[in-house]
Design a protein around this motif. Structure first.
Motif, PDB file in Angstrom:
ATOM      1  N   GLU A 191       0.852  -1.186   0.000  1.00 16.94           N
ATOM      2  CA  GLU A 191       0.000   0.000   0.000  1.00 16.94           C
ATOM      3  C   GLU A 191       0.887   1.235   0.000  1.00 16.94           C
ATOM      4  OE1 GLU A 191      -2.399  -0.517   3.468  1.00 16.94           O
ATOM      5  OE2 GLU A 191      -3.794  -1.905   2.474  1.00 16.94           O
ATOM      6  N   LEU A 192       0.813   2.018  -1.063  1.00 19.21           N
ATOM      7  CA  LEU A 192       1.716   3.149  -1.248  1.00 19.21           C
ATOM      8  C   LEU A 192       1.146   4.418  -0.628  1.00 19.21           C
ATOM      9  CD1 LEU A 192       2.878   2.607  -4.942  1.00 19.21           C
ATOM     10  CD2 LEU A 192       3.792   1.616  -2.829  1.00 19.21           C
ATOM     11  N   ASN A 193       2.018   5.128   0.096  1.00 17.63           N
ATOM     12  CA  ASN A 193       1.634   6.390   0.724  1.00 17.63           C
ATOM     13  C   ASN A 193       2.702   7.435   0.445  1.00 17.63           C
ATOM     14  OD1 ASN A 193       0.390   8.351   2.348  1.00 17.63           O
ATOM     15  ND2 ASN A 193       1.499   7.650   4.175  1.00 17.63           N
ATOM     16  N   PRO A 194       2.757   7.969  -0.779  1.00 14.00           N
ATOM     17  CA  PRO A 194       3.735   9.030  -1.072  1.00 14.00           C
ATOM     18  C   PRO A 194       3.344  10.311  -0.352  1.00 14.00           C
ATOM     19  CG  PRO A 194       2.244   8.712  -2.929  1.00 14.00           C
ATOM     20  CD  PRO A 194       1.928   7.631  -1.950  1.00 14.00           C
ATOM     21  N   THR A 195       4.335  11.034   0.135  1.00 13.87           N
ATOM     22  CA  THR A 195       4.060  12.252   0.885  1.00 13.87           C
ATOM     23  C   THR A 195       5.178  13.251   0.656  1.00 13.87           C
ATOM     24  OG1 THR A 195       3.510  13.090   3.104  1.00 13.87           O
ATOM     25  CG2 THR A 195       5.206  11.389   2.957  1.00 13.87           C
ATOM     26  N   ASP A 196       5.029  14.461   1.146  1.00 10.33           N
ATOM     27  CA  ASP A 196       6.116  15.420   0.994  1.00 10.33           C
ATOM     28  C   ASP A 196       7.242  15.066   1.965  1.00 10.33           C
ATOM     29  OD1 ASP A 196       5.819  16.904   3.586  1.00 10.33           O
ATOM     30  OD2 ASP A 196       3.956  17.601   2.688  1.00 10.33           O
ATOM     31  N   PHE A 197       8.417  15.648   1.711  1.00 14.10           N
ATOM     32  CA  PHE A 197       9.596  15.215   2.452  1.00 14.10           C
ATOM     33  C   PHE A 197       9.469  15.484   3.951  1.00 14.10           C
ATOM     34  CE2 PHE A 197      13.900  15.344   4.090  1.00 14.10           C
ATOM     35  CZ  PHE A 197      14.480  14.254   3.460  1.00 14.10           C
TER      36      PHE A 197
END
Length: 538
Positions: free
Chosen positions: A411-417
């Motif tokens: 399950e992918l959860n891309p976020t800001d740095f």
């Protein structure tokens, strides 16, 4: 004893009037890139900035390397033509005792901070102690430090509990830049043992610098830009650009467009696919160079939901399920290499480590043996950005598809740095994807950050165990030299590869793209890009 070679320093350098004539001759360049003397325009750099702080003892990121090198000088530097050679910085000479537990540095008496005050031994002691006591991400670089003595204003003696043959390389890291302690303390900084809870200077460092480097900080707007000005008190060669702006440009296509339009002088993260668009453009120079940088995924069993990763067979199955050649082709158009362990290609210990291979049947067999024939689900939180031409989101989407073939749902959860950094500083995530560029030129950093050792940087807090083998081998390597040290780092590389907590994905070649009248653009293995070395050609 290893006395340093001498280097002549001069505080000011006249700008030749012939530069104007050269600039005029360049105005006919095609492609929209402006040409002028360095004083007529700022140097503008496009970059996706992984920046959360400008405090030199708190930061730990690729952009930090670039900015800290411009703002804060170190005791020594690394020869860009030969990374095994150490050159003078703030220290004009140094020596170590026979077992590399004590290092003595003799400061250059010409060195001054940006306010004109001299760089003294007390500033070195304060800067190193603050790095340790803030307990930040880069504090591991001074692991084992037992004391710093300052017998006079120009002499610093640094002592370690155990041999540390890597220390001279470590001292060249941007995170060991020397800060004007008096100015910093006046603005809330502390090097005391309780600095982690009492130091209140991070906000001040977002708007100010207190170093001896070729540039000073003039402005920072989060998510937009960092602006530097030439240090009028610089004690070395005068920087050629009077100002530098690093612009936040998050995607490679926008960086390419701005470079083509002449809005920026350097685009740091363009895609290899863009090379064809730059062919024949005489206003833009491009180079393809090997690098020590790489992207990786980390498997962290102690994070909530990471229980399946406690079994090394599961971690190994995940490694075997990834189509690495496909990643290199898809993400960097073939401009990259595979890597066998967290010690990158080209560093001591990397030479004979087996490269990862795609083996779907082997991965399925390992999961069945571990009791996960029906699969399981893992959460993956990671920063959404492009690193060295690799889009981490695209990388994780490809890995997600690969793992689905063995029944593992990612399950992918891309976020800001900044949000990703907050997650890693909190409860963590079972799977993450990040990148790493060297902090210095010794292989010890990769064990200190990725090894399963006590007080390790990334991995150890999330494994629930400590590898005594890796701990002992690292101590052994730091007491060795030559072929013996190479062999020990080789053993460490193989041990970390067997643990499979960190899985390197792509070791990309770098695309250097810049206006053709800019000189000094080069990949630095310790500092990424040295702004102070940049100028105008002609």
């Amino acid at each position: 004893m290893n006395p340093a070679p001498q280097r002549t320093r001069r505080r000011w350098r006249a700008v030749a009037t012939a530069t104007v004539a050269v600039a005029l001759a360049l105005t006919g360049c095609a492609g929209g890139v402006p040409a002028a003397t360095s004083g007529d325009r700022p140097l503008v750099i496009a970059r996706a900035m992984d920046l959360t702080t400008l405090d030199p003892q708190r930061g730990y990121c690729d952009t930090c390397q670039i900015l800290y090198t411009a703002l804060y000088e170190r005791l020594v530097t690394i020869d860009p033509a030969d990374t095994s050679t150490v050159l003078p910085g703030l220290a004009e000479s140094w020596e170590a005792n026979a077992d590399n537990t004590e290092f003595t540095f003799h400061l250059d008496t010409d060195a001054v901070f940006s306010d004109g005050s001299p760089v003294e031994a007390a500033d070195v002691k304060w800067s190193f102690e603050r790095l340790v006591n803030l307990q930040g991400s880069a504090s591991f670089l001074l692991a084992g430090l037992t004391g710093i003595e300052t017998p006079d204003a120009e002499t610093v003696v640094v002592s370690f509990e155990n041999p540390n043959s890597a220390f001279l390389a470590i001292v060249a890291a941007p995170y060991l830049g020397i800060v004007n302690s008096e100015v910093a303390e006046e603005n809330g900084a502390s090097a005391a043992a309780d600095a982690a809870t009492t130091d209140d200077a991070e906000g001040w460092f977002l708007a100010n610098s207190a170093g001896s480097g070729p540039y000073t900080l003039t402005d920072y707007t989060s998510g937009e830009s960092v602006e530097l000005a030439a240090n009028e008190e610089y004690w070395g060669d005068e920087p050629e650009f009077t100002s530098v702006e690093m612009k936040e440009v998050t995607d490679s296509s926008s960086q390419l467009q701005q470079l083509q339009q002449g809005d920026v002088d350097i685009a740091m993260q363009i895609s290899p696919d863009a090379l064809a668009q730059l062919e024949g453009n005489e206003a833009i120079a491009t180079e393809i160079v090997d690098s020590f940088n790489y992207t990786y995924i980390a498997l962290l069993p102690a994070a909530p939901g990471g229980e399946p990763l406690q079994d090394v067979r599961v971690r190994e199955a995940i490694r075997m399920a990834v189509d690495y050649d496909g990643l290199v082709d898809t993400l960097v158009a073939g401009y990259g290499k595979l890597q066998g362990s967290p010690i990158p290609n080209g560093f001591e210990g990397s030479e004979e480590v087996a490269l990862p291979s795609y083996d779907l049947d082997g991965a399925k067999a390992l999961l069945e043996e571990a009791g996960y024939a029906d699969g399981f689900t893992l959460s993956a939180t990671y920063p959404k950005l492009v690193a060295y031409g690799v889009d981490l989101d695209l990388q994780m989407q490809a890995i997600q598809q690969d793992l689905a073939e063995i029944g593992v749902t990612l399950e992918l959860n891309p976020t800001d740095f900044s949000q990703w950094a907050s997650t890693m500083g909190g409860e963590g995530t079972p799977v993450t994807a990040v990148y790493f560029a060297p902090d210095h030129t010794d292989s010890s950093q990769y064990i200190q950050y990725f090894g399963n050792i006590d007080q390790g940087g990334l991995v150890n807090p999330w494994t629930g165990s400590v590898s005594q083998e890796q701990t002992d081998l690292l101590a052994q390597a730091l007491s060795q030299s030559g072929d013996e040290r190479v062999a020990t780092y080789q053993a460490l590389a193989e041990s970390m590869a067997a643990d499979a907590f960190v899985l390197p994905m792509v070791n990309p070649q770098l695309i250097l793209a810049y206006a053709s009248d800019i000189s000094g653009v080069a990949y630095s293995p310790c500092c990424n890009l040295e702004i102070g070395q940049l100028g105008l050609s002609g």
